[in-house]
Write a protein that holds these residues in place. Structure first.
Motif, short mmCIF file in Angstrom:
data_model
loop_
_atom_site.label_atom_id
_atom_site.label_comp_id
_atom_site.label_asym_id
_atom_site.label_seq_id
_atom_site.Cartn_x
_atom_site.Cartn_y
_atom_site.Cartn_z
N LEU A 121 -27.40 40.53 -28.01
CA LEU A 121 -28.48 39.77 -27.36
C LEU A 121 -28.14 39.40 -25.93
CD1 LEU A 121 -29.27 37.43 -30.41
CD2 LEU A 121 -30.52 39.49 -29.73
N GLY A 122 -27.02 39.91 -25.43
CA GLY A 122 -26.69 39.66 -24.01
C GLY A 122 -25.77 38.48 -23.82
N ARG A 123 -26.32 37.40 -23.27
CA ARG A 123 -25.52 36.21 -22.98
C ARG A 123 -26.16 34.99 -23.63
NH1 ARG A 123 -23.00 36.03 -17.74
NH2 ARG A 123 -24.14 34.17 -17.15
N ARG A 124 -25.30 34.03 -23.93
CA ARG A 124 -25.82 32.81 -24.55
C ARG A 124 -25.07 31.60 -24.03
NH1 ARG A 124 -23.91 29.49 -29.01
NH2 ARG A 124 -25.55 28.81 -30.42
N GLY A 125 -25.83 30.63 -23.58
CA GLY A 125 -25.23 29.36 -23.19
C GLY A 125 -25.76 28.27 -24.11
N HIS A 126 -24.91 27.31 -24.42
CA HIS A 126 -25.34 26.19 -25.27
C HIS A 126 -24.54 24.94 -24.94
CE1 HIS A 126 -22.13 26.06 -28.67
NE2 HIS A 126 -21.62 26.65 -27.64
N ARG A 127 -24.92 23.84 -25.55
CA ARG A 127 -24.20 22.58 -25.34
C ARG A 127 -22.88 22.65 -26.10
NH1 ARG A 127 -23.87 19.43 -29.15
NH2 ARG A 127 -25.75 20.20 -30.19
N HIS A 128 -21.77 22.37 -25.42
CA HIS A 128 -20.47 22.45 -26.09
C HIS A 128 -20.12 21.13 -26.76
CE1 HIS A 128 -19.65 26.31 -24.25
NE2 HIS A 128 -20.11 25.81 -23.13
N GLN A 129 -19.57 21.22 -27.94
CA GLN A 129 -19.07 20.01 -28.61
C GLN A 129 -17.64 19.75 -28.17
OE1 GLN A 129 -20.15 19.12 -32.63
NE2 GLN A 129 -20.92 21.18 -32.97
N ASN A 130 -17.20 18.50 -28.29
CA ASN A 130 -15.81 18.22 -27.94
C ASN A 130 -14.88 18.70 -29.06
OD1 ASN A 130 -15.21 16.13 -29.85
ND2 ASN A 130 -16.51 14.77 -28.64
N VAL A 131 -13.60 18.75 -28.75
CA VAL A 131 -12.67 19.41 -29.66
C VAL A 131 -12.50 18.63 -30.97
CG1 VAL A 131 -10.45 18.47 -28.87
CG2 VAL A 131 -10.63 20.89 -29.54
N HIS A 132 -12.67 17.33 -30.94
CA HIS A 132 -12.59 16.57 -32.20
C HIS A 132 -13.76 16.92 -33.12
CE1 HIS A 132 -9.56 13.12 -31.27
NE2 HIS A 132 -8.97 14.21 -31.71
N ASP A 133 -14.94 17.04 -32.53
CA ASP A 133 -16.10 17.42 -33.35
C ASP A 133 -15.92 18.84 -33.88
OD1 ASP A 133 -17.20 14.96 -32.93
OD2 ASP A 133 -18.54 15.60 -31.33
N LEU A 134 -15.37 19.71 -33.04
CA LEU A 134 -15.14 21.08 -33.51
C LEU A 134 -14.06 21.12 -34.60
CD1 LEU A 134 -15.34 23.24 -30.26
CD2 LEU A 134 -17.09 22.89 -32.01
N GLY A 135 -13.17 20.14 -34.60
CA GLY A 135 -12.16 20.05 -35.66
C GLY A 135 -12.82 19.86 -37.02
N VAL A 136 -13.85 19.03 -37.05
CA VAL A 136 -14.58 18.83 -38.31
C VAL A 136 -15.27 20.13 -38.73
CG1 VAL A 136 -16.38 17.49 -39.48
CG2 VAL A 136 -14.91 16.39 -37.76
N MET A 137 -15.87 20.80 -37.74
CA MET A 137 -16.52 22.08 -38.04
C MET A 137 -15.50 23.07 -38.61
SD MET A 137 -18.30 24.80 -35.46
CE MET A 137 -19.64 23.78 -34.91
N ALA A 138 -14.33 23.11 -37.99
CA ALA A 138 -13.29 24.04 -38.45
C ALA A 138 -12.89 23.73 -39.90
CB ALA A 138 -12.08 23.95 -37.53
N ALA A 139 -12.77 22.44 -40.21
CA ALA A 139 -12.40 22.06 -41.58
C ALA A 139 -13.49 22.49 -42.57
CB ALA A 139 -12.18 20.55 -41.66
N GLU A 140 -14.74 22.37 -42.15
CA GLU A 140 -15.84 22.79 -43.04
C GLU A 140 -15.79 24.29 -43.29
OE1 GLU A 140 -19.77 21.26 -41.90
OE2 GLU A 140 -18.73 19.83 -40.63
N ILE A 141 -15.47 25.03 -42.26
CA ILE A 141 -15.43 26.49 -42.42
C ILE A 141 -14.23 26.90 -43.27
CG2 ILE A 141 -15.08 28.64 -41.10
CD1 ILE A 141 -17.09 27.26 -39.06
N LEU A 142 -13.11 26.22 -43.08
CA LEU A 142 -11.96 26.50 -43.94
C LEU A 142 -12.29 26.22 -45.41
CD1 LEU A 142 -9.04 25.11 -41.78
CD2 LEU A 142 -9.21 27.43 -42.70
#
Ligand SMILES: O=c1ccn([C@@H]2O[C@H](COP(=O)(O)OP(=O)(O)O[C@H]3O[C@H](CO)[C@@H](O)[C@H](O)[C@H]3O)[C@@H](O)[C@H]2O)c(=O)[nH]1
Ligand SMILES: O=C(O)[C@H](O)COP(=O)(O)O
Length: 337
Positions: free
Chosen positions: A254-275
């Motif tokens: 689809l080419g390029r995509r920009g979005h709002r970035h979450q901070n690394v602590h919030d991404l830590g929770v996402m990572a735990a959910e994916i694990l």
């Protein structure tokens, strides 16, 4: 690379810009849709996205609802406390509050919950999911994702992929210069891709396994369990592969995509959910997630006593079609002009 993954990449990867001349053209897709008697829902999950959801809805509405490609454009408001619902409605979406959709279950916050609940209020045979926080994108995201589904009945799930912009990370665009390397997708690169390569090597050629832009046939989506949180993309991908095989999946550039970035602590929770989502799907006896594993401890000097205790949602909803609240057949009479 795994040989099956390589073969899949070569045969099942499309480009939204030149997928057989005209095949991504709106008029051609409308013809294909009518010919195959398919209807299309676009579903946008949104939690506190008042700043961007209006523009996302407006562009899809203008480009694709009028010409008849998208039959319904829904925003599922996931417990927002800002003006998300108001902005989305003003831009032309039909808005449902996730917590208010009757499914016979206790509401649970999360993106997966919003997608699962959307099945109970949408009617399309084909469902396209688009994130609400997009800043660089276009309606070709929707046409690109629909192309393979409208061309080939054996395709059940289409993942989008793109260069992920990260202007504030090394290699990202600086001072008006384009990015030297797309550095976005931290959870994708640090968690999802390593997991897929280790345990699902056949899926290692999926360029953006966590892409929030994907399309799926209702018959498949309603048959899958859905993690209530950010595990929804990982689960859908691996479950589609294990039940229907690699060739049921396609991907589209689809080419390029920009979005709002979450901070690394919030991404830590996402990572735990994916694990947690991945561990549950490993062959053999699924490892138990200890009670304490449902929270993630993150050190933060500013927090009381120095620690944040973050809830990690690991609940999964059963297949929607198992719910007595689910209407299994789309009401096409209300959709076709
Ligand atoms: O409780 C929530 C959290 C998020 N969202 C919406 O879901 C979309 C994606 O959420 P976001 O927080 O922007 O996720 P990303 O940090 O962008 O995470 C990436 O990776 C996730 C995990 O696979 C995917 O779900 C995302 O779509 C993908 O963009 C956005 O429209 C959100 O508003 C909800 O509806 N409810
Ligand atoms: O998909 C991901 O990995 C997350 O959305 C994080 O993306 P970002 O690093 O581009 O913010």
């Amino acid at each position: 690379m795994d040989a099956a993954a390589r073969r899949w990449f070569d045969s099942r990867t499309f480009d939204s810009r030149n997928f057989e001349a005209g095949a991504f053209d709106v008029a051609a897709l409308v013809r294909a849709k009518r010919c195959r008697e398919q209807s299309v829902s676009v579903v946008i999950p949104a939690r506190n996205e008042a700043a961007t959801v209006g523009a996302v809805v407006r562009q899809i509405h203008q480009a694709l609802v009028g010409p008849g490609l998208v039959d319904e454009l829904l925003v599922v408001d996931s417990d927002s406390v800002d003006g998300t619902a108001r902005e989305a409605e003003a831009a032309g979406a039909t808005v449902f509050a996730a917590a208010g959709i009757p499914t016979g279950t206790e509401p649970s916050p999360g993106k997966g919950e919003a997608l699962w609940k959307s099945l109970f209020v949408s009617r399309g045979d084909l469902i396209v999911f688009i994130d609400a926080d997009l800043t660089e994108w276009g309606p070709h995201f929707v046409t690109g994702l629909l192309g393979p589904l409208l061309r080939d009945d054996a395709t059940l799930l289409v993942k989008g992929f793109y260069d992920r912009l990260a202007d504030d990370l090394p290699g990202g665009a600086q001072q008006g210069q384009p990015a030297t390397a797309p550095q976005g997708g931290r959870v994708t690169e640090l968690v999802a891709r390593p997991l897929l390569n280790l345990y699902w090597p056949q899926l290692s050629a999926v360029v953006q396994p966590l892409a929030g832009e994907w399309a799926i046939r209702r018959g498949l989506m309603e048959s899958l369990p859905v993690p209530v949180g950010y595990g929804v993309e990982f689960a859908t991908l691996t479950d589609t592969w294990s039940r229907h095989g690699l060739d049921a999946i396609a991907q589209v550039d689809l080419g390029r995509r920009g979005h709002r970035h979450q901070n690394v602590h919030d991404l830590g929770v996402m990572a735990a959910e994916i694990l947690a989502t991945a561990l549950r799907r490993l062959p053999g006896e699924p490892p138990r997630i200890a009670g304490a594993g449902q929270t993630l401890q993150q050190y933060d000097r500013q927090a009381p006593e120095g620690w944040l205790s973050r809830r990690v949602p690991t609940l999964e909803r059963p297949a929607a079609r198992e719910s007595p609240h689910y209407r299994p057949f789309p009401d096409r009479s209300r959709m076709d002009p």
